[in-house]
Write a protein that holds these residues in place. Structure first.
Motif, PDB file in Angstrom:
ATOM      1  N   GLU A 105       0.809  -1.215   0.000  1.00  0.00           N
ATOM      2  CA  GLU A 105       0.000   0.000   0.000  1.00  0.00           C
ATOM      3  C   GLU A 105       0.846   1.272   0.000  1.00  0.00           C
ATOM      4  O   GLU A 105       0.562   2.232   0.719  1.00  0.00           O
ATOM      5  CB  GLU A 105      -0.982  -0.008   1.164  1.00  0.00           C
ATOM      6  CG  GLU A 105      -1.974  -1.144   1.072  1.00  0.00           C
ATOM      7  CD  GLU A 105      -2.989  -1.144   2.186  1.00  0.00           C
ATOM      8  OE1 GLU A 105      -2.968  -0.234   3.038  1.00  0.00           O
ATOM      9  OE2 GLU A 105      -3.806  -2.071   2.192  1.00  0.00           O
ATOM     10  N   ASN A 106       1.882   1.284  -0.830  1.00  0.00           N
ATOM     11  CA  ASN A 106       2.644   2.519  -1.028  1.00  0.00           C
ATOM     12  C   ASN A 106       1.783   3.503  -1.790  1.00  0.00           C
ATOM     13  O   ASN A 106       1.128   3.150  -2.756  1.00  0.00           O
ATOM     14  CB  ASN A 106       3.920   2.239  -1.817  1.00  0.00           C
ATOM     15  CG  ASN A 106       4.935   1.466  -1.024  1.00  0.00           C
ATOM     16  OD1 ASN A 106       4.838   1.362   0.183  1.00  0.00           O
ATOM     17  ND2 ASN A 106       5.902   0.908  -1.710  1.00  0.00           N
ATOM     18  N   ARG A 107       1.785   4.736  -1.342  1.00  0.00           N
ATOM     19  CA  ARG A 107       0.937   5.745  -1.971  1.00  0.00           C
ATOM     20  C   ARG A 107       1.608   6.308  -3.218  1.00  0.00           C
ATOM     21  O   ARG A 107       2.825   6.488  -3.251  1.00  0.00           O
ATOM     22  CB  ARG A 107       0.633   6.870  -0.996  1.00  0.00           C
ATOM     23  CG  ARG A 107      -0.313   6.428   0.094  1.00  0.00           C
ATOM     24  CD  ARG A 107      -0.792   7.580   0.894  1.00  0.00           C
ATOM     25  NE  ARG A 107       0.345   8.159   1.635  1.00  0.00           N
ATOM     26  CZ  ARG A 107       0.323   9.331   2.203  1.00  0.00           C
ATOM     27  NH1 ARG A 107      -0.749  10.069   2.157  1.00  0.00           N
ATOM     28  NH2 ARG A 107       1.370   9.786   2.841  1.00  0.00           N
ATOM     29  N   ALA A 108       0.791   6.604  -4.197  1.00  0.00           N
ATOM     30  CA  ALA A 108       1.274   7.277  -5.400  1.00  0.00           C
ATOM     31  C   ALA A 108       1.175   8.778  -5.187  1.00  0.00           C
ATOM     32  O   ALA A 108       0.556   9.252  -4.226  1.00  0.00           O
ATOM     33  CB  ALA A 108       0.444   6.855  -6.608  1.00  0.00           C
ATOM     34  N   LEU A 109       1.775   9.526  -6.061  1.00  0.00           N
ATOM     35  CA  LEU A 109       1.656  10.981  -5.994  1.00  0.00           C
ATOM     36  C   LEU A 109       0.207  11.398  -6.156  1.00  0.00           C
ATOM     37  O   LEU A 109      -0.574  10.722  -6.825  1.00  0.00           O
ATOM     38  CB  LEU A 109       2.481  11.628  -7.106  1.00  0.00           C
ATOM     39  CG  LEU A 109       3.980  11.480  -7.005  1.00  0.00           C
ATOM     40  CD1 LEU A 109       4.641  12.065  -8.239  1.00  0.00           C
ATOM     41  CD2 LEU A 109       4.497  12.172  -5.764  1.00  0.00           C
TER      42      LEU A 109
END
Length: 127
Positions: free
Chosen positions: A96-100
């Motif tokens: 669940e790494n966030r995108a820009l």
């Protein structure tokens, strides 16, 4: 050595070195995991491909017969680089790494995280 072979090898080395440098800078400078995936993939395929093809041309000229080792390494890199990038993107989604915030199609990231892996054939939920 033939001047044309030297020029071809120099051009291929310069192209390969340029793409490896740009890919390395992109890996350091791009802001999130998803945008960082693009830079090393291109550096591997185009940059290392150019360097290995330069080596193949030089060794073929020096030895007098076709050098296939570098060609096989280049083909292996062309096959494995996209697979590696895909696996890294799936791992980033799993963690669940966030995108820009300015990334388009944010809804696709959410729907990809919601997808469940297919059930195994011997599991009780499988019909």
């Amino acid at each position: 050595m033939n001047i044309l072979v030297e020029i071809l090898v120099c051009v291929l080395l310069l192209i390969g070195g340029f793409f490896v440098l740009v890919g390395s800078l992109g890996l350091c400078r791009l802001p999130d995991v998803y945008t960082r995936l693009h830079a090393p993939t291109k550096a591997t395929t185009v940059g290392m491909g150019g360097i290995l093809i330069a080596s193949m041309v030089l060794m073929t000229y020096e030895q007098g017969y076709f050098s296939v080792h570098e060609l096989l390494i280049t083909l292996f890199l062309l096959i494995t680089a996209p697979i590696t990038a895909h696996m890294l993107a799936k791992t980033a989604l799993h963690h669940e790494n966030r995108a820009l915030r300015r990334t388009r199609s944010q809804h696709l990231i959410a729907s990809a995280r919601e997808q469940q892996p297919p059930a195994a054939p011997d599991s009780p939920n499988h019909d």
